[in-house]
Design an enzyme around this catalytic site. Structure first.
Site, PDB file in Angstrom:
ATOM      1  N   THR A  18       0.839  -1.196   0.000  1.00 32.70           N
ATOM      2  CA  THR A  18       0.000   0.000   0.000  1.00 32.70           C
ATOM      3  C   THR A  18       0.878   1.252   0.000  1.00 32.70           C
ATOM      4  OG1 THR A  18      -1.637  -1.272   1.215  1.00 32.70           O
ATOM      5  CG2 THR A  18      -1.964   1.101   1.152  1.00 32.70           C
ATOM      6  N   LYS A  47       5.065  11.891  21.240  1.00 29.21           N
ATOM      7  CA  LYS A  47       5.233  12.905  22.292  1.00 29.21           C
ATOM      8  C   LYS A  47       3.881  13.371  22.822  1.00 29.21           C
ATOM      9  CE  LYS A  47       9.296  14.757  19.902  1.00 29.21           C
ATOM     10  NZ  LYS A  47       9.815  15.964  19.241  1.00 29.21           N
ATOM     11  N   ARG A  68      -2.532   5.550   6.990  1.00 33.40           N
ATOM     12  CA  ARG A  68      -2.857   4.236   7.575  1.00 33.40           C
ATOM     13  C   ARG A  68      -2.602   4.339   9.071  1.00 33.40           C
ATOM     14  NH1 ARG A  68      -0.779  -1.636   5.622  1.00 33.40           N
ATOM     15  NH2 ARG A  68      -2.503  -1.250   4.197  1.00 33.40           N
ATOM     16  N   HIS A  96     -10.379  -0.971   4.271  1.00 33.16           N
ATOM     17  CA  HIS A  96      -9.211  -0.765   3.413  1.00 33.16           C
ATOM     18  C   HIS A  96      -9.722  -0.549   1.985  1.00 33.16           C
ATOM     19  CE1 HIS A  96      -5.281  -0.873   1.838  1.00 33.16           C
ATOM     20  NE2 HIS A  96      -4.856  -2.052   2.241  1.00 33.16           N
TER      21      HIS A  96
HETATM   22  C1  NCD Z   1      -3.661  -6.053   3.852  1.00 34.05           C
HETATM   23  C2  NCD Z   1      -3.828  -5.042   4.969  1.00 34.05           C
HETATM   24  O1  NCD Z   1      -2.870  -4.336   5.329  1.00 34.05           O
HETATM   25  O2  NCD Z   1      -4.933  -4.961   5.448  1.00 34.05           O
HETATM   26  N1  NCD Z   1      -2.489  -5.858   3.113  1.00 34.05           N
HETATM   27  C3  NCD Z   1      -2.505  -4.944   2.092  1.00 34.05           C
HETATM   28  O3  NCD Z   1      -2.685  -3.769   2.294  1.00 34.05           O
HETATM   29  N2  NCD Z   1      -2.347  -5.430   0.849  1.00 34.05           N
HETATM   30  C4  NCD Z   1      -3.857  -7.455   4.275  1.00 34.05           C
HETATM   31  C5  NCD Z   1      -3.027  -8.035   5.397  1.00 34.05           C
HETATM   32  O4  NCD Z   1      -2.202  -7.358   6.011  1.00 34.05           O
HETATM   33  O5  NCD Z   1      -3.186  -9.224   5.650  1.00 34.05           O
END
Ligand code: NCD
Length: 291
Positions: A18, A47, A68, A96
């Site tokens: 990502t 902090k 994220r 996501h």
């Molecule tokens: C996923 C996530 O981070 O949710 N990965 C991703 O972004 N392709 C799936 C996972 O971590 O299993």
């Protein structure tokens, strides 16, 4: 089209695909990328700074932000205090959505080779459907199509959350649930395998109970699946012996779409940036061959 623009790529949780594909997509559109990784320890959040203050500050340095964060609802909260658009890079076990877009694009592309469409799709979702945010968002996006049938294959304790099954039922998606992999993967167009999200378990030892319970390999695929069933996984797959939810012995199988799926993240994320920043109609005009 994004010459001079800056992406703030803020990753408060581990990421490979990502983070890198959002960054690469922004670069391919001509922009620059500034990022924080392991932000919990390397940013001022460590902090005691609030997410709202961090959003105020970072949005002064960026034209768009990808975030994220491990807490559910955090991206929405951050966006409320940001002065620039915020793209959702995942919030804990909640959602996501950019993964769902690239998954949908992959499903469309893979199915079109067999002259099939997303309307009428039969898909099996396998693994940790409780904590797996990729499947939550994928379910939402698939609920926009007609005659979709979803087979949910997970241990009892890792079933899809009620809020998601409720939404699917309200949109007339046909649901079947089973704990049996062999039974669930019969007669589907797509098998979407996921990893046990051990980082989301309060007690890590609990995650061990579920690892290795649902593992797809060549033998199981050959014995149960349609010859053109496409295999997807958001990745990373857990290739350690005790988990191995998607065996590497499927590597030669032409229906293994996992790396095509990851590659599709570039087109989808380029499209997202172009649309959100309103430059999509300028791409044809300004594009040039990469040196
Ligand atoms: C996923 C996530 O981070 O949710 N990965 C991703 O972004 N392709 C799936 C996972 O971590 O299993």
């Amino acid at each position: 089209v994004l010459d001079g623009a800056i992406l703030g790529n803020m990753f408060f949780e581990p990421s490979t695909r990502t983070r890198i594909s959002f960054g690469a997509s922004f670069n391919l559109l001509g922009g620059s990328v500034r990022e924080i990784t392991e932000a919990g320890s390397s940013s001022s959040l460590a902090k005691g700074e609030s997410l709202a203050d961090t959003a105020q500050v970072l949005s002064g340095y960026s034209d768009i932000i990808v975030l994220r964060h491990p807490d559910e609802g955090s991206v929405r909260k951050f966006a409320e205090s940001s002065r620039v658009p915020v793209i959702y890079g995942g919030d804990g076990s909640n959602e996501h959505p950019s993964q769902a877009l690239l998954d949908l694009y992959t499903i469309k592309k893979e199915l079109s080779q067999n002259s099939k469409a997303v309307d009428g799709l039969k898909i099996a979702l396998v693994g940790d459907l409780k904590f797996g945010r990729a499947v939550h968002s994928l379910c939402k996006i698939l609920s926009l199509y007609d005659n979709v049938k979803i087979k949910l294959i997970s241990p009892e304790e890792l079933r899809l959350p009620e809020r998601t099954t409720h939404l699917l039922k309200s949109k007339k998606v046909t649901l079947e649930e089973t704990e049996n992999l062999e039974e669930g993967i019969k007669d589907v167009d797509i098998i979407y395998v996921t990893r046990v999200q051990e980082e989301r378990f309060k007690n890590k030892d609990d995650a061990k109970k579920y690892k290795g319970l649902l593992s797809l390999n060549k033998e199981i695929y050959t014995a149960n699946c349609e010859p053109d069933s496409v295999i997807m996984h958001p990745l990373p797959r857990d290739s350690r012996k005790d988990a191995n939810e998607l065996d590497s012995d499927l590597y030669e199988n032409p229906n293994l779409a996992i790396f095509r799926q990851a590659d599709n993240g570039i087109s989808i994320r380029m499209a997202l940036f172009a649309l959100v920043l309103g430059v999509e109609d300028q791409i044809e005009k300004t594009s040039r061959t990469v040196n």
